[in-house]
Design a protein around this motif. Sequence first.
Motif, PDB file in Angstrom:
ATOM      1  N   ALA A   1      -2.847 -10.325  15.710  1.00  0.00           N
ATOM      2  CA  ALA A   1      -2.623  -8.873  15.761  1.00  0.00           C
ATOM      3  C   ALA A   1      -1.267  -8.507  15.161  1.00  0.00           C
ATOM      4  N   SER A   2      -0.253  -9.317  15.468  1.00  0.00           N
ATOM      5  CA  SER A   2       1.085  -9.054  14.939  1.00  0.00           C
ATOM      6  C   SER A   2       1.103  -9.157  13.422  1.00  0.00           C
ATOM      7  N   ARG A   3       0.362 -10.124  12.893  1.00  0.00           N
ATOM      8  CA  ARG A   3       0.315 -10.279  11.439  1.00  0.00           C
ATOM      9  C   ARG A   3      -0.379  -9.091  10.787  1.00  0.00           C
ATOM     10  N   TRP A   4      -1.375  -8.546  11.438  1.00  0.00           N
ATOM     11  CA  TRP A   4      -2.045  -7.361  10.875  1.00  0.00           C
ATOM     12  C   TRP A   4      -1.067  -6.200  10.785  1.00  0.00           C
ATOM     13  N   TRP A   5      -0.348  -5.950  11.877  1.00  0.00           N
ATOM     14  CA  TRP A   5       0.639  -4.867  11.867  1.00  0.00           C
ATOM     15  C   TRP A   5       1.730  -5.157  10.849  1.00  0.00           C
ATOM     16  N   LEU A   6       2.158  -6.408  10.768  1.00  0.00           N
ATOM     17  CA  LEU A   6       3.212  -6.779   9.831  1.00  0.00           C
ATOM     18  C   LEU A   6       2.789  -6.501   8.393  1.00  0.00           C
ATOM     19  N   HIS A   7       1.580  -6.898   8.066  1.00  0.00           N
ATOM     20  CA  HIS A   7       1.077  -6.703   6.703  1.00  0.00           C
ATOM     21  C   HIS A   7       1.138  -5.239   6.295  1.00  0.00           C
ATOM     22  N   HIS A   8       0.608  -4.375   7.146  1.00  0.00           N
ATOM     23  CA  HIS A   8       0.552  -2.959   6.788  1.00  0.00           C
ATOM     24  C   HIS A   8       1.928  -2.298   6.864  1.00  0.00           C
ATOM     25  N   SER A   9       2.791  -2.791   7.746  1.00  0.00           N
ATOM     26  CA  SER A   9       4.165  -2.275   7.794  1.00  0.00           C
ATOM     27  C   SER A   9       4.917  -2.635   6.520  1.00  0.00           C
ATOM     28  N   LEU A  10       4.718  -3.863   6.034  1.00  0.00           N
ATOM     29  CA  LEU A  10       5.370  -4.284   4.795  1.00  0.00           C
ATOM     30  C   LEU A  10       4.836  -3.493   3.603  1.00  0.00           C
ATOM     31  N   ALA A  11       3.525  -3.241   3.605  1.00  0.00           N
ATOM     32  CA  ALA A  11       2.945  -2.458   2.516  1.00  0.00           C
ATOM     33  C   ALA A  11       3.522  -1.046   2.495  1.00  0.00           C
ATOM     34  N   ALA A  12       3.660  -0.435   3.681  1.00  0.00           N
ATOM     35  CA  ALA A  12       4.226   0.915   3.768  1.00  0.00           C
ATOM     36  C   ALA A  12       5.701   0.914   3.359  1.00  0.00           C
ATOM     37  N   LEU A  13       6.426  -0.115   3.789  1.00  0.00           N
ATOM     38  CA  LEU A  13       7.842  -0.215   3.421  1.00  0.00           C
ATOM     39  C   LEU A  13       7.991  -0.400   1.918  1.00  0.00           C
ATOM     40  N   ASN A  14       7.140  -1.231   1.334  1.00  0.00           N
ATOM     41  CA  ASN A  14       7.197  -1.451  -0.109  1.00  0.00           C
ATOM     42  C   ASN A  14       6.920  -0.155  -0.871  1.00  0.00           C
ATOM     43  N   ASP A  15       5.990   0.644  -0.386  1.00  0.00           N
ATOM     44  CA  ASP A  15       5.723   1.944  -1.005  1.00  0.00           C
ATOM     45  C   ASP A  15       6.960   2.842  -0.918  1.00  0.00           C
ATOM     46  N   ALA A  16       7.605   2.836   0.251  1.00  0.00           N
ATOM     47  CA  ALA A  16       8.796   3.665   0.430  1.00  0.00           C
ATOM     48  C   ALA A  16       9.939   3.210  -0.479  1.00  0.00           C
ATOM     49  N   LEU A  17       9.961   1.917  -0.793  1.00  0.00           N
ATOM     50  CA  LEU A  17      10.988   1.358  -1.676  1.00  0.00           C
ATOM     51  C   LEU A  17      10.566   1.366  -3.145  1.00  0.00           C
ATOM     52  N   LYS A  18       9.455   2.048  -3.426  1.00  0.00           N
ATOM     53  CA  LYS A  18       8.951   2.191  -4.797  1.00  0.00           C
ATOM     54  C   LYS A  18       8.651   0.835  -5.436  1.00  0.00           C
ATOM     55  N   GLY A  19       8.053  -0.054  -4.639  1.00  0.00           N
ATOM     56  CA  GLY A  19       7.617  -1.334  -5.160  1.00  0.00           C
ATOM     57  C   GLY A  19       8.696  -2.362  -5.353  1.00  0.00           C
ATOM     58  N   ARG A  20       9.841  -2.181  -4.723  1.00  0.00           N
ATOM     59  CA  ARG A  20      10.972  -3.085  -4.948  1.00  0.00           C
ATOM     60  C   ARG A  20      11.168  -4.115  -3.846  1.00  0.00           C
ATOM     61  N   LEU A  21      10.278  -4.153  -2.874  1.00  0.00           N
ATOM     62  CA  LEU A  21      10.437  -5.108  -1.770  1.00  0.00           C
ATOM     63  C   LEU A  21      10.015  -6.502  -2.222  1.00  0.00           C
ATOM     64  N   LEU A  22      10.874  -7.483  -1.962  1.00  0.00           N
ATOM     65  CA  LEU A  22      10.584  -8.876  -2.274  1.00  0.00           C
ATOM     66  C   LEU A  22      10.238  -9.589  -0.975  1.00  0.00           C
ATOM     67  N   VAL A  23       8.987 -10.006  -0.822  1.00  0.00           N
ATOM     68  CA  VAL A  23       8.531 -10.665   0.395  1.00  0.00           C
ATOM     69  C   VAL A  23       8.253 -12.126   0.098  1.00  0.00           C
ATOM     70  N   LEU A  24       8.867 -13.003   0.875  1.00  0.00           N
ATOM     71  CA  LEU A  24       8.788 -14.439   0.641  1.00  0.00           C
ATOM     72  C   LEU A  24       8.372 -15.149   1.911  1.00  0.00           C
TER      73      LEU A  24
END
Length: 237
Positions: free
Chosen positions: A47-70
């Motif tokens: 469940a945490s990974r599901w929330w994490l995935h969508h939170s990262l996607a939303a954050l990346n959108d807010a950062l205009k595609g500049r988020l680097l996830v490793l």
Amino acid sequence: MVIIHWFRQDLRLSDNPSLFEASGNGQVLPVFILDDHSAGQWAPGRASRWWLHHSLAALNDALKGRLLVLQGDAAKVLPEVAAEYKVDAVYWNRCYEPWRIQRDQQIKKALRNDGLEVKSFNGSLLWEPWTVLKKDRTPYRVFTPYYRKGCLVAEPPREPLPVPKKSGALQQPRKATSMTLIYCQPEVLSPPIILILPVRQSRCAGTIICMSTGVSRAEGLVRQRQKTNFRIFWARG
């Protein structure tokens, strides 16, 4: 000056002391690291990974595609990223789980030995545990004296911070080399689905099924209920 802001449990732009400070001091490279290696038994579940995935996607959108996830051991990944992007400093907001504190102290020491500036900030608490103590410098164990003799006489908490105005200072990440890139650009969708969203092996050999459907349905029900409760609250005044 290039500064890594290391996103951890602070996947937001507003009221983010580390990001705010980094944005005022130079170019910001926003980074998130999925560190199951250090987390061990405390690694996020399905469940945490599901929330994490969508939170990262939303954050990346807010950062205009500049988020680097490793993905990987943060103690190894951060120095690699710093070298790859010729980073001058690394900033983050503090976490308070014992395993994170131990890891972060080691990372801070290693990065400083490499000649980098390292700063950490309070991004989630009104008062950090070591700022409200008894006269003998030990923590309170009962809430009432903690509140009366600690919180009421402690330094007032800081005011919430706005979204950094210098959003243009965010650096566009290049494609990683030796590190595992999970999510970088909006159009790259398959890696995060495989690596972040929870999956299970089906009875058909070699078939992987994404486990997000049921959680998505549950989220929809929660959102619907929230809207209903808000309408009731608003109608009753």
